[in-house]
Design an enzyme around this catalytic site. Structure first.
Site, PDB file in Angstrom:
ATOM      1  N   ASP A 153       0.871  -1.155   0.000  1.00 24.29           N
ATOM      2  CA  ASP A 153       0.000   0.000   0.000  1.00 24.29           C
ATOM      3  C   ASP A 153       0.915   1.214   0.000  1.00 24.29           C
ATOM      4  O   ASP A 153       1.734   1.379   0.912  1.00 24.29           O
ATOM      5  CB  ASP A 153      -0.898   0.018   1.243  1.00 24.29           C
ATOM      6  CG  ASP A 153      -1.864  -1.158   1.253  1.00 24.29           C
ATOM      7  OD1 ASP A 153      -2.096  -1.751   0.177  1.00 24.29           O
ATOM      8  OD2 ASP A 153      -2.380  -1.493   2.330  1.00 24.29           O
ATOM      9  N   GLU A 168      -9.239   0.284  -4.360  1.00 19.88           N
ATOM     10  CA  GLU A 168      -8.102   0.686  -3.521  1.00 19.88           C
ATOM     11  C   GLU A 168      -7.031   1.325  -4.394  1.00 19.88           C
ATOM     12  O   GLU A 168      -6.138   0.646  -4.889  1.00 19.88           O
ATOM     13  CB  GLU A 168      -7.525  -0.537  -2.774  1.00 19.88           C
ATOM     14  CG  GLU A 168      -8.487  -1.128  -1.769  1.00 19.88           C
ATOM     15  CD  GLU A 168      -7.806  -2.040  -0.746  1.00 19.88           C
ATOM     16  OE1 GLU A 168      -6.611  -2.355  -0.927  1.00 19.88           O
ATOM     17  OE2 GLU A 168      -8.486  -2.423   0.219  1.00 19.88           O
TER      18      GLU A 168
HETATM   19 ZN   LIG Z   1      -3.175  -3.437   0.479  1.00 22.12          ZN
END
Ligand SMILES: [Zn+2]
Length: 292
Positions: free
Chosen positions: A207, A255
């Site tokens: 991320d 995301e």
């Molecule tokens: Zn992630």
């Protein structure tokens, strides 16, 4: 801007017509995206979730009924960020050779193998990744910084216990907000993968956020760092794993910060195809089976 139904319907028919003309004019097979019914092979047996909660892994040509919405959506440039960033022209995938670990599918219906082993390498900032992704990741971050940006990794490799902690924590917060246990589990799973089903446990997912805006929200896509990453991650072997328009298939909400390493050739192939990983792998399997 708000479209009247008539105007939207008209635009939709025009778009459909245009698509038909293009397809006919090029005399090509339907693109991968239009091929119907990719189904069920990716659904693991013994799945704990109720059947009703499992979206079918089906790739369907856009339904005419829904066209007005889609037309209105695509008329707004900002609504197409991920798609636009992932390439202009769709191409049929070529399926370059890949090692199993590169294309290992881990999602709500496919748990990672229990005996999965990973050799980790630690980045200067303390984050750990599969050593096989290290070099490309370092190169990507360096190029991003050279472009004057400040990318920040906020999550990398996670152990099973870390994933369990995050998952339970999400459920607890939803329970506090009034969700029933069942509803909380379902909702939590859309944002924090059930332990055993997170790519972070492979050491192949990251991320990455903007130093100046670190919230994991849709707004992340507006940051200069995210725009750069969405455009260039593929060159370094990473894919934007959970695109906005594929949540039904990936089982995970949009995301715009989660990147998965698959290696450079596969990443570019996925980008050019316009498919998400689930669709791509299913088609890959079908295609390679036919060729065998
Ligand atoms: Zn992630």
């Amino acid at each position: 801007m708000r479209w009247s139904k008539r105007a939207a319907a008209l635009l939709a028919s025009l778009l459909l017509l245009l698509t038909a003309v293009q397809a006919g004019g090029m005399g090509k097979e339907p693109s991968a995206r239009e091929r119907p019914v990719l189904n069920t092979r990716l659904t693991a047996p013994g799945e704990e979730r109720e059947a009703s909660k499992i979206p079918e892994l089906t790739v369907v040509a856009p339904e005419p009924v829904k066209e007005p919405e889609r037309a209105a959506e695509s008329a707004k440039p900002e609504a197409r960020t991920a798609e636009a960033a992932s390439g202009k022209e769709r191409k049929d995938p070529v399926f370059p050779e890949a090692e199993d670990w590169q294309i290992l599918l881990v999602n709500p219906w496919n748990e990672m193998p229990e005996d999965y082993e990973v050799t980790l390498k630690t980045l200067p900032d303390g984050n750990k990744v599969d050593e096989r992704a290290y070099e490309d990741l370092a190169a990507m971050l360096e190029a991003c910084r050279k472009a004057g940006l400040q990318p920040k990794i906020c999550s990398s490799y996670r152990t099973q216990s870390k994933q369990t902690y995050l998952y339970n924590n999400k459920i607890a917060r939803l329970r506090n907000a009034g969700y029933s246990r069942k509803a909380a589990e379902a909702e939590a799973g859309r944002w924090v993968a059930r332990p055993g089903t997170s790519e972070h446990q492979l050491g192949l997912a990251l991320d990455i956020v903007s130093q100046s805006y670190q919230a994991l929200t849709k707004k992340q896509e507006k940051t200069a760092e995210q725009k750069w990453l969405m455009e260039h991650c593929w060159e370094y072997g990473f894919i934007l794993r959970y695109p906005n328009d594929k949540s039904e298939i990936t089982g995970i909400g949009y995301e715009p910060w989660h990147y998965r390493y698959v290696g450079r050739e596969v990443a570019l192939d996925i980008r050019d195809s316009g498919l998400c990983m689930e669709e791509y792998l299913l088609l890959r399997e079908e295609t390679l089976e036919k060729q065998a």
